[in-house]
Scaffold this motif. Sequence first.
Motif, PDB file in Angstrom:
ATOM      1  N   VAL A 112     -16.868  -2.452   3.634  1.00  0.00           N
ATOM      2  CA  VAL A 112     -15.930  -2.737   2.803  1.00  0.00           C
ATOM      3  C   VAL A 112     -14.935  -1.425   2.897  1.00  0.00           C
ATOM      4  CG1 VAL A 112     -15.273  -3.331   0.191  1.00  0.00           C
ATOM      5  CG2 VAL A 112     -17.549  -4.023   1.316  1.00  0.00           C
ATOM      6  N   SER A 113     -13.493  -1.988   2.838  1.00  0.00           N
ATOM      7  CA  SER A 113     -12.596  -0.912   2.748  1.00  0.00           C
ATOM      8  C   SER A 113     -11.575  -1.039   1.605  1.00  0.00           C
ATOM      9  CB  SER A 113     -11.850  -0.618   4.049  1.00  0.00           C
ATOM     10  OG  SER A 113     -10.906  -2.024   4.355  1.00  0.00           O
ATOM     11  N   GLN A 114     -11.237  -0.058   0.923  1.00  0.00           N
ATOM     12  CA  GLN A 114     -10.279  -0.194  -0.208  1.00  0.00           C
ATOM     13  C   GLN A 114      -9.245   0.703   0.207  1.00  0.00           C
ATOM     14  OE1 GLN A 114     -11.595   0.616  -4.137  1.00  0.00           O
ATOM     15  NE2 GLN A 114      -9.856  -0.184  -4.921  1.00  0.00           N
ATOM     16  N   PRO A 115      -8.046   0.134   0.734  1.00  0.00           N
ATOM     17  CA  PRO A 115      -6.785   1.258   1.250  1.00  0.00           C
ATOM     18  C   PRO A 115      -6.233   1.965   0.166  1.00  0.00           C
ATOM     19  CG  PRO A 115      -6.829  -1.132   2.157  1.00  0.00           C
ATOM     20  CD  PRO A 115      -7.607  -1.177   1.241  1.00  0.00           C
ATOM     21  N   ASN A 116      -6.294   1.413  -1.030  1.00  0.00           N
ATOM     22  CA  ASN A 116      -5.526   2.161  -2.053  1.00  0.00           C
ATOM     23  C   ASN A 116      -6.500   2.184  -3.319  1.00  0.00           C
ATOM     24  OD1 ASN A 116      -4.133   2.957  -4.261  1.00  0.00           O
ATOM     25  ND2 ASN A 116      -2.012   2.225  -3.486  1.00  0.00           N
ATOM     26  N   ILE A 139       0.750  -1.236   0.078  1.00  0.00           N
ATOM     27  CA  ILE A 139       0.158  -0.101   0.041  1.00  0.00           C
ATOM     28  C   ILE A 139       0.907   1.118  -0.196  1.00  0.00           C
ATOM     29  CG2 ILE A 139      -1.679   1.250   1.205  1.00  0.00           C
ATOM     30  CD1 ILE A 139      -2.637  -1.515  -0.127  1.00  0.00           C
ATOM     31  N   ASN A 140       0.376   2.105  -1.131  1.00  0.00           N
ATOM     32  CA  ASN A 140       1.245   3.337  -1.062  1.00  0.00           C
ATOM     33  C   ASN A 140       0.742   4.248   0.010  1.00  0.00           C
ATOM     34  OD1 ASN A 140       2.365   6.000  -1.633  1.00  0.00           O
ATOM     35  ND2 ASN A 140       2.380   5.517  -3.747  1.00  0.00           N
ATOM     36  N   ALA A 141       1.883   4.730   0.856  1.00  0.00           N
ATOM     37  CA  ALA A 141       1.242   5.694   1.921  1.00  0.00           C
ATOM     38  C   ALA A 141       0.574   6.803   1.545  1.00  0.00           C
ATOM     39  CB  ALA A 141       2.353   5.887   2.942  1.00  0.00           C
TER      40      ALA A 141
END
Length: 223
Positions: free
Chosen positions: A146-150, A32-34
């Motif tokens: 639902v989450s989508q971190p990026n 995951i790109n911060a």
Amino acid sequence: MTNFAPLKAMSLKAMLAIASLSMAAVPMALPINAQAAAASEQTATKNLNQLLIGIKSMTANFSQTTQAGNKKSQFTGVMSAQRQNQFRWQIKSPAEQLIVANGNTLWVYDKDLQQATRQAVGNQVGETPALLLSGDPAQIGRNFSVSQPNTARNYFVLTPKSSNASFKSLSLSFNGGRPVMMVLHDNIGQITSIRFSNISLNKKIPAAEFNFTPPSGTDVINQ
């Protein structure tokens, strides 16, 4: 999808807690790109549904790792899924086990124990996470946060909304529109990770693939 269930470690009561779908101590192979923005829950749910709605059926080989504390078990096998709620999950090594759902009835069969468990397929996709790919994508928003971190990566984390759910989270990763990894964190501390290979989508699968008749002498348990 307990050791009677490398499968069960993924849903029936936790995959029954199999799943399809945070590697055990591995960050999903999708860093995951911060600096990247996370999607809102509404957008994440929409993005996931858009990926799943195009999958009418799927066949694949899988490698499954279940980790509980310092103990790790590894399994390989084949799977197939088709709407609505038709699912076959067959572990071939190191021991033979089978989960089969035909839309109405779900069987878990352990050849070595000569034991089969039978139960009705629930209407809630949240109760059977391993059936996620064979169910109704529209149910996801009703059953999961639902989450989508990026937003640039098709990696999703699903958390059950029900306080009675048998697992804590389910993670799904896609590559080229195909599900390539599924990871389930259950309520007893097990982490089950599954990698799919030799994936084929949207080919008609014969109904017989999802039917099961217990062999003679099998102890049948109804739940």
